[in-house]
Design a protein around this motif. Sequence first.
Motif, PDB file in Angstrom:
ATOM      1  N   ASP A  47       0.780  88.144 -25.957  1.00  0.00           N
ATOM      2  CA  ASP A  47       0.907  89.571 -25.681  1.00  0.00           C
ATOM      3  C   ASP A  47       0.714  90.380 -26.968  1.00  0.00           C
ATOM      4  OD1 ASP A  47       1.570  92.091 -24.852  1.00  0.00           O
ATOM      5  OD2 ASP A  47       3.592  91.611 -24.201  1.00  0.00           O
ATOM      6  N   MET A  48       1.426  89.962 -28.026  1.00  0.00           N
ATOM      7  CA  MET A  48       1.386  90.724 -29.275  1.00  0.00           C
ATOM      8  C   MET A  48       0.083  90.512 -30.041  1.00  0.00           C
ATOM      9  SD  MET A  48       5.288  90.039 -30.589  1.00  0.00           S
ATOM     10  CE  MET A  48       4.956  90.874 -32.135  1.00  0.00           C
ATOM     11  N   GLY A  49      -0.358  89.259 -30.143  1.00  0.00           N
ATOM     12  CA  GLY A  49      -1.506  88.961 -31.007  1.00  0.00           C
ATOM     13  C   GLY A  49      -2.847  89.047 -30.343  1.00  0.00           C
ATOM     14  N   GLU A  50      -2.898  88.774 -29.018  1.00  0.00           N
ATOM     15  CA  GLU A  50      -4.188  88.708 -28.332  1.00  0.00           C
ATOM     16  C   GLU A  50      -4.349  89.789 -27.280  1.00  0.00           C
ATOM     17  OE1 GLU A  50      -6.055  86.461 -29.641  1.00  0.00           O
ATOM     18  OE2 GLU A  50      -4.481  85.418 -30.757  1.00  0.00           O
ATOM     19  N   THR A  79      -4.264  68.273 -25.840  1.00  0.00           N
ATOM     20  CA  THR A  79      -4.500  69.032 -27.061  1.00  0.00           C
ATOM     21  C   THR A  79      -5.695  69.963 -26.859  1.00  0.00           C
ATOM     22  OG1 THR A  79      -6.049  67.428 -27.990  1.00  0.00           O
ATOM     23  CG2 THR A  79      -3.689  67.067 -28.410  1.00  0.00           C
ATOM     24  N   PRO A  80      -5.756  71.087 -27.582  1.00  0.00           N
ATOM     25  CA  PRO A  80      -6.925  71.955 -27.491  1.00  0.00           C
ATOM     26  C   PRO A  80      -8.224  71.197 -27.767  1.00  0.00           C
ATOM     27  CG  PRO A  80      -5.157  73.068 -28.660  1.00  0.00           C
ATOM     28  CD  PRO A  80      -4.699  71.665 -28.438  1.00  0.00           C
ATOM     29  N   GLU A  81      -8.170  70.255 -28.676  1.00  0.00           N
ATOM     30  CA  GLU A  81      -9.371  69.474 -29.003  1.00  0.00           C
ATOM     31  C   GLU A  81      -9.853  68.674 -27.791  1.00  0.00           C
ATOM     32  OE1 GLU A  81     -10.808  66.382 -32.527  1.00  0.00           O
ATOM     33  OE2 GLU A  81      -8.760  67.124 -32.438  1.00  0.00           O
ATOM     34  N   ASP A  82      -8.886  68.034 -27.081  1.00  0.00           N
ATOM     35  CA  ASP A  82      -9.256  67.267 -25.887  1.00  0.00           C
ATOM     36  C   ASP A  82      -9.790  68.177 -24.789  1.00  0.00           C
ATOM     37  OD1 ASP A  82      -8.509  64.921 -27.094  1.00  0.00           O
ATOM     38  OD2 ASP A  82      -6.494  64.884 -26.200  1.00  0.00           O
ATOM     39  N   VAL A  83      -9.147  69.314 -24.591  1.00  0.00           N
ATOM     40  CA  VAL A  83      -9.578  70.237 -23.545  1.00  0.00           C
ATOM     41  C   VAL A  83     -10.983  70.752 -23.835  1.00  0.00           C
ATOM     42  CG1 VAL A  83      -9.107  72.451 -22.440  1.00  0.00           C
ATOM     43  CG2 VAL A  83      -7.233  70.884 -22.935  1.00  0.00           C
ATOM     44  N   ALA A 129       0.207  79.121 -29.135  1.00  0.00           N
ATOM     45  CA  ALA A 129      -0.633  78.317 -30.033  1.00  0.00           C
ATOM     46  C   ALA A 129      -1.423  77.265 -29.269  1.00  0.00           C
ATOM     47  CB  ALA A 129       0.247  77.653 -31.092  1.00  0.00           C
ATOM     48  N   HIS A 130      -0.891  76.838 -28.146  1.00  0.00           N
ATOM     49  CA  HIS A 130      -1.540  75.796 -27.341  1.00  0.00           C
ATOM     50  C   HIS A 130      -2.875  76.269 -26.777  1.00  0.00           C
ATOM     51  CE1 HIS A 130      -0.570  72.335 -24.267  1.00  0.00           C
ATOM     52  NE2 HIS A 130      -1.622  72.081 -24.996  1.00  0.00           N
ATOM     53  N   VAL A 131      -3.014  77.581 -26.546  1.00  0.00           N
ATOM     54  CA  VAL A 131      -4.219  78.074 -25.858  1.00  0.00           C
ATOM     55  C   VAL A 131      -5.154  78.907 -26.740  1.00  0.00           C
ATOM     56  CG1 VAL A 131      -3.063  78.073 -23.623  1.00  0.00           C
ATOM     57  CG2 VAL A 131      -3.020  80.145 -24.991  1.00  0.00           C
TER      58      VAL A 131
END
Length: 785
Positions: free
Chosen positions: A414-417, A340-344, A388-390
């Motif tokens: 690509d589109m959002g970031e 999870t992003p939290e764990d990373v 969403a994962h990153v």
Amino acid sequence: MALDVRLLGPLEVRVDGGQAAIPRGNATTILALLLDDAGRAVPVSGLVAAVYGDDLPLDPETQVQNTVGVLRRQLGAARGRIETVGRAYRFRIDEAELDTLRCKAKEREARALRREGQAEKAAAVLREALDEWRGPALADLPGRAAGAIGRRLDEYRLALLEQRIDADIDTGRASGVVEELRQIIAAHDTRQRLVALLMRALHASGRTAEALEAFAALKDRLADALGADPDRELVALHTAILRDRPAEPAAPPPPAASAVPAMLPRATPRFTGRETEIRALDRFLMDAGAEAGLAAVTGMGGIGKTALAVRWAHRVAHRFPDGQLYFNLRGFDPAAPGATPEDVLGEALAALGAGPVPAGLDERAGLYRTILAQRRVLVLLDNARDAAHVRPLLLTAPGSFTIVTSRDRLVGLDMGEGAEVVHLGPMPEVESEALLARRIGPERAAAHRDAVARIAAACGRLPLALTLVGSWAAADPHLALGELADRLAGAANVLNVLVSTDAASDPRTVFDCSYQLLDERDATAFRLFGLHPGPDLTPAAMASLMGSGLADARAALEALAEINLVEPLPGGRYSIHDLLRAYAAECFEDEVQEAARRAAALRMLEHYLHAALRAGTPVLDTGRPAPGVHAEDPGPGWFAAEHRVLHGLLRTQAGFQADLRVWQLGRVLAERALDGDGPGGDLLEVQALALAAAERRGDALERLTCLGYMAIGHHRGGDRDAARDCAGQVAHLAERAGGSWPAALAAYLDALLGGDPAAARRAKAGFREAGDRAWERRSRTLADR
């Protein structure tokens, strides 16, 4: 007739309760090969390569045919189970009749139970599967081919055993499996999955010190035996156990917040090719300048995303003096939950030497970005599930750079970031052959250029498969590359050759990681690529295969494309990599009931048959299509676009009604060929397949029609003897069948082959009486010569 066949131990074939006396030698080898691919056609060329290798007898294909004849005789009442399929053989057998198929069914059942959280029932089902083994598989059979099958089946037993022990640990039986694991590891002491299970079992039993000792012992064994380190998953488990252990009073203080992380994994020294993609990443880094850069590398499993990203990260690491971070997000690993992003973020903060780590995701992300605000850091986020994962892990500091790898296309990044995306496909021919040459040695590769090229083609130019095969060849300098190329090219299912005990190197296991995450609709569409003859299809064709609406089919294809299981092409078509197609065919055969397989095959035939009739001259009344068939309006160039598909469909064997559609499609294609002036080869190939369908149906008129087309094809090819032979059969069948159209066809062939104007006139009159204007026109042309 009762049939009971067993491969998991000494080979046994029982027919109606009695033991079939199969002669040892080539007969048992061929039987083992056919049963190993039960239900699938095995080419005669593949049987020849497996049985004889380079030591070919005179006319080896005839020898194989003779041996198959012996097998059929010895099978007695079950002789019809060995079917001839063109230039191949297939052993038709039900799941309950073969021990390997029963095992696979139990494994599927256990997987479903695990997904439902029923680990105890899953363990019981796996025990039933393991009970099928009566000793080493096929241990009583001589020969390299049988030995290879036996070793793979015993490797499969070990994998099932690991699954069963894993389920036992999950149900609280950890202490009960420790001694069992120690005994197994004594025989497989470098198998990391087994040591991971032992570490988990020991830790769950309160024996943490022993778990850590098991890791240390494996690390020493790997270094001594292979010169390798434990894989990342085992290291992560070791770290997790260490962190879960009660803190010791003398523990050193945490590193200062100024720690410079250097977490990139080792780059492979044999990395080859991908120069275009590396230059693209270099350009993205340069274009980012003082901004926070972001790039993504996407592609199917096994395409080399991680290898490329790690190689490039080491190449530019000197430009990030404040450190390099690496995290495996495990987004496509069905056996372990994704990070999870939290764990990373917690791991990242620990690596950066932060003090107490906050509890929440937002708090951790804020501290992470605060610490890195004035630093130039490179972050590699490997194997992300989706955008969403990153997103919480992306860097914002000027001069920093994030690179993400994923099987997902990461359109959202690509589109959002504003991410720059490098999409990896199969390696170009030159690069794939260079990769093999780098692995096996340039002199050896240069001496066997043709074999190297054929190996690369059989591997679909997929880096994972190329590396696996290259490692085999490097480990065995006496391995004949030509023989290896023959084995790969002749295999009914190349995935049965591309097998590795290391899950990370096994294509089937890598593909499974993506497949297991699909929902039912998308999994259905993926499996159906294994039925479709390829090379590509339209959403309308997929709708017919699925028996669904066009919107559902298009959504499923788009979802598969999102995670790189299929490739979108110009014109709205979709293709699939050859090895993924082989895997999809396995899933289709293993997971779809026979009635559903036949229904899908019939819908596929009807879809293309009705489209072909609309694209060309209507020559048949085929009635209404089967339920679920989606109409497709073919545009200009449809026949050219679907040429390989249409020819592949003629090999479909799914019952009486499907054979009728195969014959009808053959006639449509023949009529189109007759109106051209090309050679007869294509016409002959099409009609040979249509004739086989007509013979299975036992329809004399259908046979007569095919033989007539074949006579014309031989005539165009200059083989007058073959043309006259076919024409003679047409005349014989026409006399028996009666009617104006058969008689007119026989007369037409007399005129074509003998130059008889009177025969041409009789043909023209007969076709006019039958109401067939196209053949009347052809007869008139002959009469006017």
